[in-house]
Design a protein around this motif. Structure first.
Motif, PDB file in Angstrom:
ATOM      1  N   ILE A   1     -19.727 -25.366  28.066  1.00  0.00           N
ATOM      2  CA  ILE A   1     -18.817 -24.240  27.789  1.00  0.00           C
ATOM      3  C   ILE A   1     -18.953 -23.138  28.845  1.00  0.00           C
ATOM      4  N   LYS A   2     -17.888 -22.312  28.945  1.00  0.00           N
ATOM      5  CA  LYS A   2     -17.987 -21.078  29.736  1.00  0.00           C
ATOM      6  C   LYS A   2     -18.240 -19.927  28.780  1.00  0.00           C
ATOM      7  N   GLU A   3     -17.410 -19.855  27.741  1.00  0.00           N
ATOM      8  CA  GLU A   3     -17.561 -18.780  26.768  1.00  0.00           C
ATOM      9  C   GLU A   3     -17.149 -19.270  25.382  1.00  0.00           C
ATOM     10  N   VAL A   4     -17.956 -18.910  24.404  1.00  0.00           N
ATOM     11  CA  VAL A   4     -17.646 -19.324  23.032  1.00  0.00           C
ATOM     12  C   VAL A   4     -17.394 -18.102  22.167  1.00  0.00           C
ATOM     13  N   THR A   5     -16.256 -18.069  21.509  1.00  0.00           N
ATOM     14  CA  THR A   5     -16.038 -17.112  20.416  1.00  0.00           C
ATOM     15  C   THR A   5     -15.475 -17.935  19.268  1.00  0.00           C
ATOM     16  N   PHE A   6     -15.475 -17.366  18.082  1.00  0.00           N
ATOM     17  CA  PHE A   6     -14.914 -18.132  16.966  1.00  0.00           C
ATOM     18  C   PHE A   6     -13.403 -18.290  17.098  1.00  0.00           C
TER      19      PHE A   6
END
Ligand code: 7TS
Length: 405
Positions: free
Chosen positions: A256-261
């Motif tokens: 991943i690069k960035e995880v948000t919900f």
């Protein structure tokens, strides 16, 4: 460099082992190759002096581990003539083909499409495609082979002409027949019909030169453990633009690069396809395997193995009641055979008592067994560390087995 079989054998400590009181004669390299000391030492060094996870720590050991791990990618890219971002680390050929079937399949395979596979495929180049075909309403169609065990090229051309083929997936070298398929020609024909091509090169790594640019394949799968590397290591090569276009196979850390919900963005190649902690020690040691092959020279390895195959084939033909399965013109060092009136497992057990390790069974190629009207065969497969004496021991053990049965 000149090829010295005595020296080569010294690189493989397992050859000093005894089996049932006899020196080991290892003729099962198509299942997995033996490992040279440099590979074993690299594994040992990682666990005894250098343990760390990769791509996530700034501490010394993690940075060192990452650098070593990535240097295997550099070496592998050079070995198969790919870009580094096109080399995905997997668990093996099975894992690589599943990745292609599911990720490529998810994006590109549609209802009514055809997936072409040959009769001589390993189950790991059949079953993932069947699962994907079922999900998408696509169809798996078989490319037939000749009695000698070669792809029926005319039938292949006709299938490409007549059917809406989306992708072809065929092995470079058959693990059961030893056939070396004219893979470059098969790829060209598929592309002429706007079909993609995936090469199952599980058997090729330590036997034949692979140049993905020259082949112009779309995907290619390799097993590290069949090319002197550790088990649990494999490679998927994919053309950069295709790997960019298809969705990730597994989600998790590192990919991943960035995880948000709300939304997650994926990492660049190759990390996009490398979720979780990989077999770090294994991939570090795989570099030693690649170096080992380069030092010996693939041409020298192939020439030596061919000498063993020719000698064994000539010897086995002198024994009555034995049928060779797979008599292609262009063959790698695999010798499958059937003994009249004897079950392959019984042959395998009697050989084993004499220290000779061969494989018996269907070799994960049941459709191929059916094609030759058998349910199992015995298979001797030769590696660079085998010598002519191993062939003699194998033939003598086989003669003895025939007398006993
Ligand atoms: N494709 C071919 C042509 C193979 O020979 C094998 C393994 C595979 C795929 C699967 O590779 P893996 O590394 O994921 O297991 N072949 C064999 C064999 O001949 N005996 O044991 C394994």
């Amino acid at each position: 460099m000149s090829f010295d079989i005595t020296k080569v054998r010294e690189d493989f400590p397992i050859l000093k082992e005894q089996v049932h009181g006899n020196p080991l004669v290892y003729l099962d390299s198509a299942a997995t190759s033996l490992k040279p000391l440099s590979v074993i030492n690299a594994l040992n060094d990682h666990y005894s002096k250098e343990t760390a996870n990769v791509h996530r720590g700034i501490h010394f050991l993690s940075a060192q581990g990452t650098q070593k791990y990535e240097s295997t990618r550099t070496a592998m890219a050079k070995f198969i003539n790919a870009k580094e971002c096109e080399v995905i680390f997997t668990k093996g050929t099975t894992d690589s083909i599943n990745l292609v079937a599911f990720s490529f399949g998810e994006k590109y395979i549609q209802s009514g499409d055809v997936i072409l596979l040959s009769t001589m495929e390993h189950h790991s180049n059949i079953v993932p495609w069947q699962i994907m075909a079922e999900r998408k309403g696509a169809k798996v169609v078989e490319v037939p082979i000749t009695d000698l065990g070669e792809i029926d090229i005319e039938a292949y051309k006709k299938l490409l002409n007549d059917l809406p083929v989306k992708i072809v997936s065929i092995n470079h070298i058959s693990n059961t027949l030893g056939t070396i398929n004219p893979i470059k020609e098969l790829i060209k024909l598929a592309h002429d019909h706007d079909a993609y091509f995936c090469v199952d090169a599980a058997q090729s790594g330590s036997h034949a030169k692979i140049d993905v640019r020259d082949l112009n394949c779309d995907f290619l799968a390799l097993s590290g453990h069949k090319m002197f590397g550790p088990t649990g290591t494999g490679i998927l090569y994919g053309k950069e633009e295709l790997l960019e276009a298809i969705p990730p196979y597994q989600g998790g850390g590192a990919m991943i690069k960035e995880v948000t919900f709300e939304k997650t963005t994926f990492n660049d190649l190759p990390e996009k396809f490398e979720a979780g902690t990989p077999h770090i020690a294994g991939f570090i040691a795989l570099k030693n395997a690649i170096d080992y092959i380069s030092e010996l020279g693939l041409e020298n390895i192939a020439a030596h193995e061919d000498k063993l195959l020719q000698y064994a084939t000539q010897q086995i033909k002198e024994i009555d009641g034995i049928k060779i399965i797979g008599e292609a013109q262009n063959k790698a060092s695999v010798l499958s055979f059937h003994v009249d009136g004897a079950h392959p497992h019984d042959i395998g057990m009697i050989l084993d008592e004499q220290g000779v390790a061969i494989r018996t069974g269907h070799h994960c190629t049941q459709p191929l067994m059916k094609r030759f009207n058998i349910t199992a065969s015995a298979r001797a497969s030769f590696g660079v560390y085998n010598n002519l004496e191993d062939v003699d021991k194998f033939i003598n053990a086989l003669r003895k087995a025939k007398e006993l049965l």
